[in-house]
Scaffold this active site. Structure first.
Site, PDB file in Angstrom:
ATOM      1  N   ASN A 270     123.187 -11.211  79.188  1.00  0.00           N
ATOM      2  CA  ASN A 270     123.698 -12.210  78.258  1.00  0.00           C
ATOM      3  C   ASN A 270     125.103 -12.664  78.652  1.00  0.00           C
ATOM      4  OD1 ASN A 270     121.329 -11.728  76.888  1.00  0.00           O
ATOM      5  ND2 ASN A 270     122.264 -10.325  75.428  1.00  0.00           N
TER       6      ASN A 270
ATOM      7  N   HIS B 125     125.112 -11.946  84.494  1.00  0.00           N
ATOM      8  CA  HIS B 125     125.069 -13.403  84.651  1.00  0.00           C
ATOM      9  C   HIS B 125     126.384 -14.074  84.304  1.00  0.00           C
ATOM     10  CE1 HIS B 125     120.436 -13.043  84.080  1.00  0.00           C
ATOM     11  NE2 HIS B 125     120.821 -12.788  85.319  1.00  0.00           N
TER      12      HIS B 125
ATOM     13  N   CYS C 290     136.479 -23.271  88.935  1.00  0.00           N
ATOM     14  CA  CYS C 290     136.518 -24.505  89.716  1.00  0.00           C
ATOM     15  C   CYS C 290     135.738 -24.287  91.004  1.00  0.00           C
ATOM     16  CB  CYS C 290     137.953 -24.905  90.026  1.00  0.00           C
ATOM     17  SG  CYS C 290     138.065 -26.349  91.128  1.00  0.00           S
TER      18      CYS C 290
ATOM     19  N   CYS D 214     138.583 -24.988  94.162  1.00  0.00           N
ATOM     20  CA  CYS D 214     139.683 -24.061  94.456  1.00  0.00           C
ATOM     21  C   CYS D 214     139.433 -22.650  93.948  1.00  0.00           C
ATOM     22  CB  CYS D 214     140.995 -24.589  93.884  1.00  0.00           C
ATOM     23  SG  CYS D 214     141.101 -24.562  92.071  1.00  0.00           S
TER      24      CYS D 214
ATOM     25  N   CYS E  36     139.099 -30.002  87.225  1.00  0.00           N
ATOM     26  CA  CYS E  36     140.032 -28.880  87.287  1.00  0.00           C
ATOM     27  C   CYS E  36     141.457 -29.399  87.139  1.00  0.00           C
ATOM     28  CB  CYS E  36     139.862 -28.150  88.611  1.00  0.00           C
ATOM     29  SG  CYS E  36     141.099 -26.856  88.933  1.00  0.00           S
TER      30      CYS E  36
ATOM     31  N   SER F  89     112.559  -9.822  78.453  1.00  0.00           N
ATOM     32  CA  SER F  89     111.176  -9.961  78.923  1.00  0.00           C
ATOM     33  C   SER F  89     111.039  -9.563  80.384  1.00  0.00           C
ATOM     34  CB  SER F  89     110.709 -11.408  78.760  1.00  0.00           C
ATOM     35  OG  SER F  89     111.421 -12.257  79.658  1.00  0.00           O
TER      36      SER F  89
ATOM     37  N   LEU G   5     115.124  -5.134  67.238  1.00  0.00           N
ATOM     38  CA  LEU G   5     116.117  -4.269  67.872  1.00  0.00           C
ATOM     39  C   LEU G   5     117.133  -3.701  66.889  1.00  0.00           C
ATOM     40  CD1 LEU G   5     116.703  -6.017  71.283  1.00  0.00           C
ATOM     41  CD2 LEU G   5     116.208  -3.607  70.940  1.00  0.00           C
TER      42      LEU G   5
END
Length: 311
Positions: free
Chosen positions: A118, A135, A143, A146, A194, A236, A278
């Site tokens: 997550n 992730h 950026c 840079c 940026c 999953s 859960l």
């Protein structure tokens, strides 16, 4: 030829049956050395939808891919407009009983580590320490030119100023913080570069079709090697980023336990799959271990940011 990432998985007919018996999970935690791997399902009780399963966002929404984001300016406009709106809602999410139970297990030295797929920061907001964000995190922006890392909160302020009249109503919010908006709603949105070099900004998360950094995978593999067992919560395991660690644990003869309402791609490798919500399941496990689950929240208000929890 550009290929699309794996988004769906069809369970085979010979999957082992699930159970509601939590005793194997209690026993594993009692022994200690449990590595926890979590997916979007642990955050649904905080109001963040899952990708898959009943009501999952993939039934109505195809997430942004890395290839589309980097190649198409219009795709980036669509992403940032939707994400900017979604960030307002996403940031109001707070840890639920599942996140709090995981943090409690960690505080009582029952865990060897926590890996999450997550990007919402809710494990850290619940007080969990040493969480590996497989992730990445929506709290950071990178950026592509840079490589500067900045706060998503700072970018949100800049985007608010540049898009003062942007007030669309979203049809829904997705697990990556991306709101469902039409092309007409995002047409006038102004994307910002940026502030340091004028390069393209991307949230510091792994998009579909983008590889997880090799160093991060190696770290997670080391955590699997040193764990006594692997507990999968709310995933999953459709994509390889999480499934690879289940396969690694199973090859090493480590016990794999899964709590997920729906079948998973790792069920055939698991000692047991518990089919329960859960929050209820992990609260029951904590009760069985005589561990009080604190309603601890590390943040008082506002979106989860790098400054708040450093994910």
């Amino acid at each position: 030829m550009r290929t699309r990432p794996t988004l769906h998985w069809t369970p085979p007919p010979d999957l082992p049956p699930s159970t509601t018996d939590l005793q194997p999970v209690v026993d594993a935690l009692s022994a200690g050395g449990v590595l926890v791997l979590t997916g979007a399902g642990i955050s649904t009780e905080s109001g963040i939808p899952a990708y898959r399963g009943e009501g999952g966002s993939l039934s109505r929404h195809t997430p942004m891919t890395y290839q589309d984001f980097t190649a198409d300016p219009q795709a980036r406009r669509r992403y940032w407009a939707r994400s900017h709106l979604g960030w307002r809602t996403f940031g109001r999410a707070r840890p639920n009983a599942g996140h709090q139970a995981v943090a409690t297990f960690g505080r009582h030295a029952l865990l060897s580590g926590v890996i999450t797929q997550n990007v919402d920061g809710l494990h850290q907001a619940a007080g969990a320490e040493g969480v590996v964000e497989l992730h990445g995190s929506l709290a950071r922006v990178r950026c592509l030119a840079c490589d500067a890392i900045t706060s998503r909160r700072d970018l949100a302020v800049r985007l608010e100023e540049a898009n003062a009249a942007f007030e669309p109503v979203a049809a829904g919010i997705n697990p990556d913080g991306d709101a469902d908006l039409s092309d007409e709603q995002v047409a006038g949105f102004r994307v910002l570069p940026c502030a340091d070099c004028g390069g393209v900004l991307k949230p510091d998360v792994v998009f579909f079709g983008e590889p997880v950094p090799a160093q991060r995978i190696a770290h997670c593999r080391q955590l699997v090697d040193t764990a006594r067992s692997l507990l999968v919560l709310g995933s999953s395991l459709t994509v390889m980023s999480g499934l690879r660690f289940v396969r690694q644990a199973a090859r090493a003869g480590k016990q794999v336990l899964i709590i997920n309402r729906d079948p998973t791609r790792g069920d055939q490798l698991a000692h047991t799959r518990v089919s329960l919500p859960l929050g209820t399941a992990l609260s029951s496990v904590a009760d069985a271990l005589n561990l009080p689950v604190d309603g601890h929240t590390a943040l008082s208000s506002g979106p989860v940011t790098t400054a708040d929890r450093e994910s």
